[in-house]
Structures are given as structure tokens and as C-alpha cells.
Design a protein around this motif. Structure first.
Motif, PDB file in Angstrom:
ATOM      1  N   TRP A 125       0.817  -1.219   0.000  1.00 57.55           N
ATOM      2  CA  TRP A 125       0.000   0.000   0.000  1.00 57.55           C
ATOM      3  C   TRP A 125       0.848   1.264   0.000  1.00 57.55           C
ATOM      4  O   TRP A 125       0.476   2.280  -0.567  1.00 57.55           O
ATOM      5  N   LEU A 126       2.027   1.192   0.553  1.00 50.78           N
ATOM      6  CA  LEU A 126       2.889   2.359   0.581  1.00 50.78           C
ATOM      7  C   LEU A 126       3.339   2.736  -0.841  1.00 50.78           C
ATOM      8  O   LEU A 126       3.381   3.917  -1.209  1.00 50.78           O
ATOM      9  N   GLY A 127       3.649   1.694  -1.612  1.00 47.41           N
ATOM     10  CA  GLY A 127       4.034   1.917  -3.004  1.00 47.41           C
ATOM     11  C   GLY A 127       2.917   2.618  -3.773  1.00 47.41           C
ATOM     12  O   GLY A 127       3.141   3.604  -4.489  1.00 47.41           O
ATOM     13  N   TYR A 128       1.692   2.094  -3.591  1.00 41.15           N
ATOM     14  CA  TYR A 128       0.563   2.710  -4.305  1.00 41.15           C
ATOM     15  C   TYR A 128       0.337   4.128  -3.814  1.00 41.15           C
ATOM     16  O   TYR A 128       0.046   5.028  -4.608  1.00 41.15           O
ATOM     17  N   LEU A 129       0.487   4.312  -2.490  1.00 43.63           N
ATOM     18  CA  LEU A 129       0.315   5.658  -1.942  1.00 43.63           C
ATOM     19  C   LEU A 129       1.303   6.617  -2.603  1.00 43.63           C
ATOM     20  O   LEU A 129       0.949   7.717  -3.030  1.00 43.63           O
ATOM     21  N   TRP A 130       2.546   6.170  -2.741  1.00 43.48           N
ATOM     22  CA  TRP A 130       3.574   7.004  -3.374  1.00 43.48           C
ATOM     23  C   TRP A 130       3.193   7.330  -4.825  1.00 43.48           C
ATOM     24  O   TRP A 130       3.307   8.477  -5.268  1.00 43.48           O
ATOM     25  N   LEU A 131       2.697   6.329  -5.556  1.00 46.99           N
ATOM     26  CA  LEU A 131       2.293   6.571  -6.952  1.00 46.99           C
ATOM     27  C   LEU A 131       1.177   7.617  -7.011  1.00 46.99           C
ATOM     28  O   LEU A 131       1.169   8.485  -7.893  1.00 46.99           O
ATOM     29  N   PHE A 132       0.240   7.522  -6.056  1.00 50.13           N
ATOM     30  CA  PHE A 132      -0.844   8.512  -6.043  1.00 50.13           C
ATOM     31  C   PHE A 132      -0.315   9.898  -5.703  1.00 50.13           C
ATOM     32  O   PHE A 132      -0.773  10.897  -6.268  1.00 50.13           O
ATOM     33  N   VAL A 133       0.670   9.955  -4.802  1.00 51.94           N
ATOM     34  CA  VAL A 133       1.257  11.252  -4.451  1.00 51.94           C
ATOM     35  C   VAL A 133       1.923  11.880  -5.682  1.00 51.94           C
ATOM     36  O   VAL A 133       1.721  13.058  -5.999  1.00 51.94           O
TER      37      VAL A 133
ATOM     38  N   ILE B  14     -16.767 -13.842  -1.701  1.00 53.10           N
ATOM     39  CA  ILE B  14     -16.045 -12.610  -1.388  1.00 53.10           C
ATOM     40  C   ILE B  14     -15.092 -12.935  -0.253  1.00 53.10           C
ATOM     41  O   ILE B  14     -15.500 -13.355   0.824  1.00 53.10           O
ATOM     42  N   THR B  15     -13.810 -12.748  -0.584  1.00 53.23           N
ATOM     43  CA  THR B  15     -12.796 -13.095   0.407  1.00 53.23           C
ATOM     44  C   THR B  15     -11.926 -11.882   0.655  1.00 53.23           C
ATOM     45  O   THR B  15     -11.958 -10.910  -0.118  1.00 53.23           O
ATOM     46  N   SER B  16     -11.134 -11.944   1.679  1.00 53.70           N
ATOM     47  CA  SER B  16     -10.226 -10.826   1.932  1.00 53.70           C
ATOM     48  C   SER B  16      -9.215 -10.723   0.802  1.00 53.70           C
ATOM     49  O   SER B  16      -8.827  -9.643   0.383  1.00 53.70           O
ATOM     50  N   GLY B  17      -8.820 -11.896   0.251  1.00 55.72           N
ATOM     51  CA  GLY B  17      -7.921 -11.896  -0.906  1.00 55.72           C
ATOM     52  C   GLY B  17      -8.573 -11.186  -2.078  1.00 55.72           C
ATOM     53  O   GLY B  17      -7.936 -10.411  -2.798  1.00 55.72           O
ATOM     54  N   GLY B  18      -9.862 -11.433  -2.285  1.00 55.51           N
ATOM     55  CA  GLY B  18     -10.604 -10.782  -3.364  1.00 55.51           C
ATOM     56  C   GLY B  18     -10.632  -9.278  -3.176  1.00 55.51           C
ATOM     57  O   GLY B  18     -10.408  -8.517  -4.118  1.00 55.51           O
ATOM     58  N   PHE B  19     -10.888  -8.851  -1.970  1.00 54.55           N
ATOM     59  CA  PHE B  19     -10.880  -7.424  -1.666  1.00 54.55           C
ATOM     60  C   PHE B  19      -9.541  -6.802  -2.035  1.00 54.55           C
ATOM     61  O   PHE B  19      -9.461  -5.766  -2.692  1.00 54.55           O
ATOM     62  N   TYR B  20      -8.493  -7.480  -1.621  1.00 54.73           N
ATOM     63  CA  TYR B  20      -7.150  -6.993  -1.857  1.00 54.73           C
ATOM     64  C   TYR B  20      -6.873  -6.879  -3.358  1.00 54.73           C
ATOM     65  O   TYR B  20      -6.420  -5.839  -3.852  1.00 54.73           O
ATOM     66  N   GLN B  21      -7.204  -7.975  -4.097  1.00 52.58           N
ATOM     67  CA  GLN B  21      -6.953  -7.988  -5.546  1.00 52.58           C
ATOM     68  C   GLN B  21      -7.742  -6.880  -6.259  1.00 52.58           C
ATOM     69  O   GLN B  21      -7.210  -6.183  -7.113  1.00 52.58           O
ATOM     70  N   SER B  22      -9.024  -6.744  -5.905  1.00 55.33           N
ATOM     71  CA  SER B  22      -9.833  -5.756  -6.624  1.00 55.33           C
ATOM     72  C   SER B  22      -9.375  -4.336  -6.288  1.00 55.33           C
ATOM     73  O   SER B  22      -9.434  -3.446  -7.143  1.00 55.33           O
ATOM     74  N   ALA B  23      -8.900  -4.132  -5.073  1.00 59.70           N
ATOM     75  CA  ALA B  23      -8.393  -2.800  -4.726  1.00 59.70           C
ATOM     76  C   ALA B  23      -7.181  -2.463  -5.586  1.00 59.70           C
ATOM     77  O   ALA B  23      -7.030  -1.339  -6.083  1.00 59.70           O
ATOM     78  N   ILE B  24      -6.314  -3.468  -5.767  1.00 57.36           N
ATOM     79  CA  ILE B  24      -5.126  -3.247  -6.599  1.00 57.36           C
ATOM     80  C   ILE B  24      -5.532  -2.903  -8.038  1.00 57.36           C
ATOM     81  O   ILE B  24      -5.033  -1.937  -8.637  1.00 57.36           O
ATOM     82  N   ILE B  25      -6.473  -3.682  -8.585  1.00 61.47           N
ATOM     83  CA  ILE B  25      -6.926  -3.449  -9.964  1.00 61.47           C
ATOM     84  C   ILE B  25      -7.503  -2.034 -10.102  1.00 61.47           C
ATOM     85  O   ILE B  25      -7.189  -1.299 -11.034  1.00 61.47           O
ATOM     86  N   LEU B  26      -8.329  -1.673  -9.130  1.00 61.20           N
ATOM     87  CA  LEU B  26      -8.949  -0.347  -9.171  1.00 61.20           C
ATOM     88  C   LEU B  26      -7.878   0.749  -9.158  1.00 61.20           C
ATOM     89  O   LEU B  26      -7.914   1.688  -9.959  1.00 61.20           O
ATOM     90  N   ALA B  27      -6.906   0.583  -8.279  1.00 58.76           N
ATOM     91  CA  ALA B  27      -5.848   1.580  -8.174  1.00 58.76           C
ATOM     92  C   ALA B  27      -5.081   1.687  -9.487  1.00 58.76           C
ATOM     93  O   ALA B  27      -4.811   2.780  -9.996  1.00 58.76           O
ATOM     94  N   ARG B  28      -4.762   0.547 -10.069  1.00 56.95           N
ATOM     95  CA  ARG B  28      -3.993   0.559 -11.329  1.00 56.95           C
ATOM     96  C   ARG B  28      -4.769   1.244 -12.451  1.00 56.95           C
ATOM     97  O   ARG B  28      -4.223   2.043 -13.207  1.00 56.95           O
ATOM     98  N   PHE B  29      -6.071   0.908 -12.536  1.00 60.25           N
ATOM     99  CA  PHE B  29      -6.915   1.545 -13.546  1.00 60.25           C
ATOM    100  C   PHE B  29      -6.842   3.062 -13.422  1.00 60.25           C
ATOM    101  O   PHE B  29      -6.567   3.777 -14.390  1.00 60.25           O
ATOM    102  N   ILE B  30      -7.092   3.540 -12.204  1.00 60.48           N
ATOM    103  CA  ILE B  30      -7.163   4.987 -12.006  1.00 60.48           C
ATOM    104  C   ILE B  30      -5.819   5.637 -12.315  1.00 60.48           C
ATOM    105  O   ILE B  30      -5.745   6.649 -13.013  1.00 60.48           O
ATOM    106  N   LEU B  31      -4.735   5.006 -11.855  1.00 60.55           N
ATOM    107  CA  LEU B  31      -3.407   5.584 -12.075  1.00 60.55           C
ATOM    108  C   LEU B  31      -3.091   5.676 -13.568  1.00 60.55           C
ATOM    109  O   LEU B  31      -2.650   6.710 -14.066  1.00 60.55           O
ATOM    110  N   ILE B  32      -3.333   4.580 -14.284  1.00 60.53           N
ATOM    111  CA  ILE B  32      -2.934   4.530 -15.701  1.00 60.53           C
ATOM    112  C   ILE B  32      -3.794   5.471 -16.546  1.00 60.53           C
ATOM    113  O   ILE B  32      -3.281   6.218 -17.386  1.00 60.53           O
TER     114      ILE B  32
END
Lengths: 269, 291, 274
Positions: A43-51, A103-121
Motif C-alpha cells: 500500500w505504501l508503493g501505491y500511496l507514493w504513486l498517487f502522491v 467474497i474473500t479478503s484476498g478478493g478485496f485486496y486484488q480488486s483494490a489493486i486493480i482499481l488503483a492501477r486503472f485509475i493511475l494509468i
């Protein structure tokens, strides 16, 4: 002309620091950013990308609304992909299950990553297209294609081709509206009926456009020849890109940002 | 009853956005059935927008317009627009660029078939239209793309005429044609006018407006600057200057004579024939004619 | 002098030759109008003079420069062509880029380009539009940019291939006035392929083509002395000549010398005011 805007991207005139950067720097940085998005592993890496993205948006001096407009058309695709990730990924704690959907915690984690990547790109691409005129983008692409010359790729011809495509998009759009109106006037209804019926109705639109474009191409080729164009001869260039101090600054900043991201990979978070 | 009526019509491109631009402003006009109106004005004067509304291709943002029995306002549905288009034919600028069918005949039949007439009826209407444009019959089964530029233009116009419009809009129908072909085409339009078709013709050629039209509509910035007979319009040099219109050559020539102290009559010579008549009268009266 | 000797040309898919044993001598530093119906071969002639087409037989020389494949590069430097359709000869995405296109082709060094573009655009009165996109220009403005693209190269001969036929009267008038001015300023040779009577009346020399053959050629003033002959060929005449014919029909004889509109007015005033 209104339609052409949609296709040619959303350049917004301005004089910000980003607007003034060399298009080669911007094109390369955008590409580089997309690559390093996949290097973030916590999450820190993604936070940095958003910054970093936030800083770029601030540097572009364009309203946030504009960037939201870049995401909006892709909203449903994003939602769909995120939903798939959410429902089909497994691992971790199970919150909810129905047959093979879960719906699993792993699923939550994966979809959050996908969402973040979409928005960033998507947003970084909007930063590029909103601050760089199409003509400059084309010049930057040409510059990057330049080494392909040694592989006998006709870079010069491709550059002229690219210019002509950009030049004629608005013309062809106008032509399309005109032919469409002419056929509507002859009783064609383009937006009613089944899919097959609609496809059939495209014939009176597409054939005139096709024939017209061929005629145009032929006349244009003659005019270009008359103006001394020879695809095999060397040409000088009117639009020459100049490297400025700011461009060096930008490249160094990009390197620093990448280093920081690499560091986040090894932090225990 | 008038054939066409515009009532306080507004049209805005990209309405409801900050970029909205008014192309037609508070426009009202009545045109008589069977009239011939020339429409003049520069690019962006709103004349094409006006004609597009008349053919149901655009719907007024405010106000309404009526063609025959059909009334259109901002709420007009597709059915009403289709009904409007049945009575209105539109010959666009460079209409040859709309040809698409494998043969000339099929292309001309396209409009009537869309209007819902039978195959036989459509064929008959197409053949009559092609004949009226003096196209040789042996081209009917040929591809329209094999024809000369002038012939393609005529086939495209036949495609509109075959729908038997009661109102015919033409946008610069003679653009790019040679003088002989232009004259032939205008004579045909005039024949249609004489048979009762209501004609609206966008033109930059004031000779055409002066010779054929019974009224001239001058458009500027989405509004009408003038709507009057050619006689009235071309007799008003100040108005012409303000509207940026060059008068027909015959009027210009008569004006030159006035500058040199020679006034022929109060009647403005709209055509070269009228000018020659006036000159001949004077020369013969002056007893100086030696022929 | 542009010397054309026994020139013939036939398109591969046509039965009749477009030009059939045509010979003419066109004066340099003058305006020559080539008139004739569609299909008379006049556009083919323009393309042959520029070396865009290779003749079936015959020769063309421009002063000492033979028009053949070996001299194409020089020819492109010496001759500029303005075509009929303003849109289909505009290559650049902006006005300045379009003018630059020819300079790039002729390998003009980058440091000279901006100045040559500025000068050329100024000469045609388009200097305020350098960054404009073509879709925002009128037909007449696009043709002026095409002309600027030619002026930037600095040729001796400009060929107008029905360059004004798609323009409105105002755009046409502006382009023609501009050309007349440029000829005088730059000692240029203009060949205008046209059926516009105004272009004919502006020319010094005229050639009439009919079905691939030269029907008439000579000084324009000489040709217009006998308007009836041109009228018989259904060619559009300048206004003064049409009026002359109309008066003749009404039993008024007008002097057989060539009169332009202005002199026609003078003559009429003499007849009626004395």
C-alpha cells in the motif's frame, strides 16, 4: 469539429510547467510511469504513486473535474473488472459464499489493486494528452521511432502518414456528417430498427465516404508530388524539438520517484 | 396559405453547454407556395442551419416552423420529422458525393423506396427524373462512379427529384460546373419552379439570384438582413455594401454608367438582356445607332 | 518561353487521346489563360507541363529546361501548381506546417524556414493565421495558403488548375487580384487553366483547347475582338463581350476593337452624352 475533439484527445491549452515540457519527455515519462505502476507491491508503493500523480495534476494547473471526465467513460469497464476480481479471487478470510462465488479478503485486496492501477494509468494518460497538443505527440512518437530506421523501417514515410491522418480527421468527420444528412434527407433513418437493418443502412454512408476518400487520396498524392514530395528522398524538418533545462529536471525527478518506489518494495508494511 | 413559415426560430449548436453558439436568432419568415427564393450570405450566416431545419435534419431550439401541414418545434418526434422530409427535397452542395448504389437507376430509386412507394412506382419516378435531367438512357444500368463529374451531379439531383418534393432546397447547385452545364441546370430548376415547386436556392452568384428568384433572403449572423425582390435589393447599393454583396455584373455596369453621368432608367437591369434592351433603346433614340 | 511541340497524351483507359498533336508557345512573365470545356484536355496539359504525366510524344521546354524525368527536381523548383479542391492539397495540420511541407521536401535548412514561411504568408495576407487549423479556414483562404506554399519555394511559373472554380465570387476575386499583384512584383509567369471569364479577361495571352486540339491561340485582346467565335464554342465570355454580342443582336454595332468593361462604359457615354 466538435466530434474531432473526442478522437484527438483532450488537449487543454495552457502554459503550465507541464505544458512547456518537451513532448518526448512527457511521452517517455507517461510510458515509464505505466511500467512502474506494476512494480508497487504494497500500500505504501501505491500511496507514493498517487502522491506523484497528485503532484503532476497540480503541476498541470488543470481542474480535477477534467481528470474525472477521463475516467468516466471507462467507469463500467472498471466496475466490471473490479467486480470479477472481487467475486472470483480466492484466498484469505471468506466473508460471503454462494456456489463458486465468494467474497474473500484476498478478493478485496486484488480488486483494490486493480482499481488503483486503472485509475493511475488512465489519469496519467490524461495528464499527457491534456497538456500536449496532438501535433507534438506525433513529433515525439516520430522521435522514438527514429532508431527503427536502422531496421529499414520507413520512419519518414510513417511520419508524413501520421501528419496526414491528423490533418484529415476533421475533414472526414465533416464529410461523414454531410453524407449522413444527405441520406437522411433521402429517407434513411440511421438510428432505428434491428442491428442487421442498421448495419445495412450503413452502406449508403460508407460507400460514398470510401469513394470520396479514395478520390481525395489520389488528388492529395498528386498535389504532394507537385510540391516536391519524394518518399525516398531525405527531407529537412520544420518542427524541431528542443531540450531545455526543465526537461533534464523532469527526467531526474522521474528517476528519483522510481527510486523511492523501489525502496517501498522492501519496507516491511 | 403560405407554404413555409418560420416563427421566432432559434437554433443553438451545442445547446445546454457553455460552448453553445446561436446560429439562427429569432427568425421569422413566410414563403408563398410556388415561390423561388434565393438565399445569400457568407459562411456562418446561418443559411445552411436554416435549410437543415426546413428538412428536419435539425430541430429548432426555440420557436417553430411549418411546411405545408407539418409543424415542427423543439419537441418534434421522429415521425413528424420523417413526414416533413417527405415533402422537402434537399440538394446538398456537391451532391455527387452521396452516390452509392451499383447502378444509376438503383441510386435514383433509393429515395422513393425509402418513402415507401412500390418498386414499380419507384422505378417509374426514377426514370422520369433521369429523363428530366437529360441524361442518356444507356447510363441507367452503369455504375454512377463511371460517369463524368457533370453527369454525376445530375444523377444525384435526379435522386432528389424522384421523390417528388413540393419544396426543393438547393445549396450552390452549380458550384464547380462549367458555364454551359450551369445554365442547363438552372433552366431545369426554373422549369420545376414554373410547374409549382417551391424553390429555395443558396447561392453566391448574384446573377443567378437576379435572373431566377422572385425574392432574395439576405442572412447575416443568424438573422435576416433583407427579404425583398431582386429589383428592390439590387437597387439599394448601401444595403448591398453593408451586407457585403457584389451586385450582378449588369447592375454594376449600369452603376458605372451613372458614375459617368449616364442614367438609363429607374429600372435596375437585373440581367444582361435587360441592360442591352435599355442601352439599345437609348442608342436608337439618340439616333446614333448605325446598324 | 514555354515551348510545346507536337504534344500528345492518351490515358490508358481512354479511347481518344486527351491531347492530340498540340503545339504552342506561351510567353514568360505573362499571364496565359488556357480555356476549354471539361474534357478538352486543359488539365492534362497542366500536369504535362509540371512533369506529373509523361507525354506519349512531343516535347515541352521551359526556357532551356526540358520537361522530362531527368529534370524533375529542377521542375518542381521552377513550377508551382495550385489545384482545384482547396482541401485536397492542404497537407499540414496548421497553416505554417503546410507552407513548411514544400520547404521540407526541397530540403531547405531549418534555420531559413521560419523566415520564408513568414514572408510567404505575409505576401498572401495570411500572416495572422499561421497557427490556424485548415478546418477553420474558408476555401479562398486555403487557396491563398496553397499559393504561399508555392511562393516560399520561389518558382518562376505558377499554374492554376481551375484553382478558383470552387470559390465564392469574393474568394475568387481576392485570389485573382493577389495573383495579378504578385506577377508584377516577382516577374512571374502564370498559366491559368480555367473556364472563368474573369480569369480570361485578366490574362495577356490565351489558348483555346477543344477536344484535345488547339482551336485558337493569341493575345487575349485579339481573341476577344471576335467574341462570336468563342460564343459559338459555348465558352463563357467576359461581361463586356457578352454585352457587345447582345447589342449586336439588337441592331447596334459596336467597334470591332477589343473593349474591356471600362472602355465599353466610355464608348457608350461618348455615344449617348454628346
Amino acid at each position: 469539429m466538435g466530434n474531432a475533439k473526442v478522437i484527438l484527445g483532450a488537449y487543454v491549452p495552457g502554459s503550465s510547467w507541464l505544458h512547456q515540457l518537451d513532448p518526448r519527455v512527457k511521452l517517455f515519462s507517461c510510458f515509464w510511469y505505466v511500467v512502474i505502476v506494476f512494480l508497487a507491491n504494497n500500500w505504501l508503493g501505491y500511496l507514493w504513486l498517487f502522491v506523484v500523480l497528485g503532484m503532476l495534476i497540480a503541476l498541470s494547473r488543470l481542474p480535477l473535474k477534467l481528470y474525472w471526465r477521463g475516467i468516466k467513460p471507462l467507469f463500467w469497464i472498471i466496475l466490471f473488472t473490479v467486480a470479477i476480481q472481487l467475486l472470483f479471487s480466492s484466498g484469505g478470510h471468506v466473508y460471503w459464499q454462494w456456489g463458486w462465488l465468494a467474497i474473500t479478503s484476498g478478493g478485496f485486496y486484488q480488486s483494490a489493486i486493480i482499481l488503483a492501477r486503472f485509475i493511475l494509468i488512465i489519469t496519467i494518460s490524461t495528464v499527457l494528452t491534456a497538456t500536449t497538443p496532438t501535433l507534438q505527440l506525433a513529433a515525439a512518437m516520430e522521435a522514438f521511432m527514429n532508431p527503427l530506421r536502422y531496421l529499414h523501417v520507413p520512419v519518414n514515410q510513417i511520419a508524413v502518414m501520421l501528419m496526414i491522418v491528423l490533418r484529415f480527421i476533421p475533414t472526414i468527420m465533416d464529410e461523414t456528417t454531410k453524407v449522413m444528412n444527405a441520406q437522411r434527407s433521402r429517407g434513411v433513418n440511421f438510428d432505428e430498427g434491428s442491428l442487421i437493418e442498421r448495419a445495412k443502412r450503413l452502406e449508403p454512408l460508407l460507400i460514398p465516404l470510401f469513394v470520396g476518400s479514395f478520390k481525395r487520396a489520389e488528388e492529395l498524392a498528386t498535389a504532394m508530388e507537385a510540391r516536391g514530395y519524394d518518399p525516398d528522398a531525405p527531407r529537412t524538418k520544420y518542427r524541431v524539438l528542443h531540450w531545455h533545462h526543465n526537461d533534464t529536471t523532469a527526467m531526474v525527478s522521474l528517476a528519483v520517484a522510481t527510486l523511492i518506489l523501489l525502496v517501498t518494495r522492501f519496507l516491511p508494511v | 396559405m403560405s407554404a413555409i413559415e418560420f416563427l421566432n426560430v432559434n437554433y443553438a449548436y451545442q445547446a445546454d453547454t457553455p460552448m453553445a453558439t446561436l446560429a439562427v436568432k429569432d427568425f421569422s419568415l413566410k414563403l408563398e407556395s410556388g415561390s423561388f427564393t434565393a438565399i445569400v450570405g457568407h459562411t456562418g450566416s446561418g443559411k445552411s442551419t436554416l435549410m437543415a431545419m426546413l428538412d428536419g435534419l435539425l430541430v429548432p431550439t426555440h420557436g417553430s416552423l411549418r411546411v405545408g401541414e407539418v409543424t415542427i418545434d423543439s419537441h418534434a418526434d421522429k415521425k413528424t420529422l420523417a413526414k416533413l422530409r417527405k415533402g422537402v427535397g434537399y440538394v446538398f452542395q456537391f451532391p455527387e458525393s452521396q452516390l452509392f448504389a451499383e447502378t444509376v437507376l438503383k441510386d435514383v430509386m433509393f429515395g422513393p423506396l425509402n418513402m415507401g412507394v412500390s418498386l414499380e412506382q419507384a422505378k417509374e419516378q426514377a426514370l422520369t427524373a433521369l429523363r428530366s435531367l437529360k441524361l442518356p438512357e444507356d447510363i441507367n444500368d452503369r455504375s454512377p462512379f463511371e460517369l463524368s463529374g457533370g453527369q454525376m451531379r445530375r444523377v444525384a439531383i435526379a435522386g432528389v427529384l424522384a421523390m417528388h418534393p413540393r419544396v426543393l432546397i438547393l445549396d450552390e447547385p452549380t458550384a464547380g460546373l462549367d458555364p454551359q452545364a450551369s445554365e442547363d441546370l438552372l433552366n431545369l430548376v426554373n422549369q420545376l419552379h414554373q410547374k409549382g415547386t417551391t424553390i429555395l436556392m443558396i447561392t453566391h452568384q448574384m446573377e443567378q439570384a437576379a435572373r431566377y428568384a422572385d425574392h432574395v433572403l439576405v442572412m447575416k449572423q443568424g438573422q435576416r438582413t433583407a427579404f425583398m425582390t431582386p429589383h428592390e435589393l439590387f437597387g439599394k447599393p448601401d444595403l448591398l455594401k453593408e451586407a457585403g454583396i457584389l451586385p450582378p455584373a449588369s447592375v454594376d455596369f449600369a452603376n458605372q454608367l451613372v458614375v459617368h453621368g449616364l442614367k438609363l432608367t429607374d429600372e435596375v437591369p437585373l440581367t444582361i438582356e435587360q441592360l442591352a434592351d435599355q442601352l439599345a433603346d437609348h442608342l436608337k433614340q439618340g439616333g446614333r445607332a448605325n446598324g | 518561353m514555354i515551348d510545346i511541340q507536337h504534344l500528345s497524351f492518351k490515358y490508358p483507359d481512354h479511347a481518344q487521346p486527351a491531347l492530340d498533336d498540340v503545339s504552342m508557345q506561351l510567353p514568360m512573365k505573362k499571364w496565359t489563360a488556357v480555356i476549354g470545356h471539361n474534357g478538352s484536355g486543359k488539365s492534362t496539359l497542366a500536369r504535362l507541363i509540371d512533369g506529373l504525366l509523361i507525354p506519349s510524344s512531343g516535347t515541352i521546354t521551359i526556357d532551356d529546361l526540358p520537361v522530362d524525368e531527368a529534370h524533375l527536381q529542377q521542375l518542381r523548383q521552377q513550377i508551382g501548381l495550385v489545384f482545384q479542391n482547396p482541401d485536397n492539397q492542404f497537407v499540414g495540420t496548421t497553416v505554417a506546417d503546410d507552407v513548411a511541407f514544400g520547404l521540407e521536401n526541397h530540403q531547405v535548412p531549418h534555420d531559413q524556414m521560419q523566415q520564408r514561411i513568414d514572408e510567404a504568408l505575409k505576401a498572401v495576407g495570411m500572416q495572422d493565421f499561421a497557427d490556424s487549423e485548415p478546418s477553420l479556414l474558408s476555401g479562398g483562404q486555403k487557396q491563398r495558403v496553397a499559393l504561399a506554399g508555392i511562393l516560399a519555394i520561389g518558382p518562376r511559373v505558377i499554374i492554376l488548375d481551375e484553382a478558383t472554380s470552387m470559390l465564392d465570387p469574393k474568394g475568387r476575386h481576392e485570389l485573382l487580384t493577389l495573383l495579378k499583384q504578385l506577377i508584377i512584383q516577382h516577374d512571374m509567369t502564370v498559366i491559368s487553366i480555367t473556364h472563368d471569364p474573369v480569369e480570361l479577361s485578366m490574362s495577356d495571352y490565351a489558348v483555346v483547347l477543344d477536344h484535345g486540339k488547339v482551336a485558337m491561340q493569341g493575345a487575349t485582346a485579339e481573341l476577344l475582338k471576335e467574341p462570336a467565335k468563342l460564343a459559338q464554342m459555348h465558352l463563357a465570355l467576359p461581361f463586356a463581350q457578352r454585352l457587345q454580342l447582345q447589342l449586336k443582336e439588337r441592331g447596334i454595332s459596336v467597334p470591332t476593337q477589343y473593349l474591356d468593361s471600362e472602355r465599353m462604359v466610355e464608348w457608350l457615354c461618348q455615344q449617348l452624352n454628346s
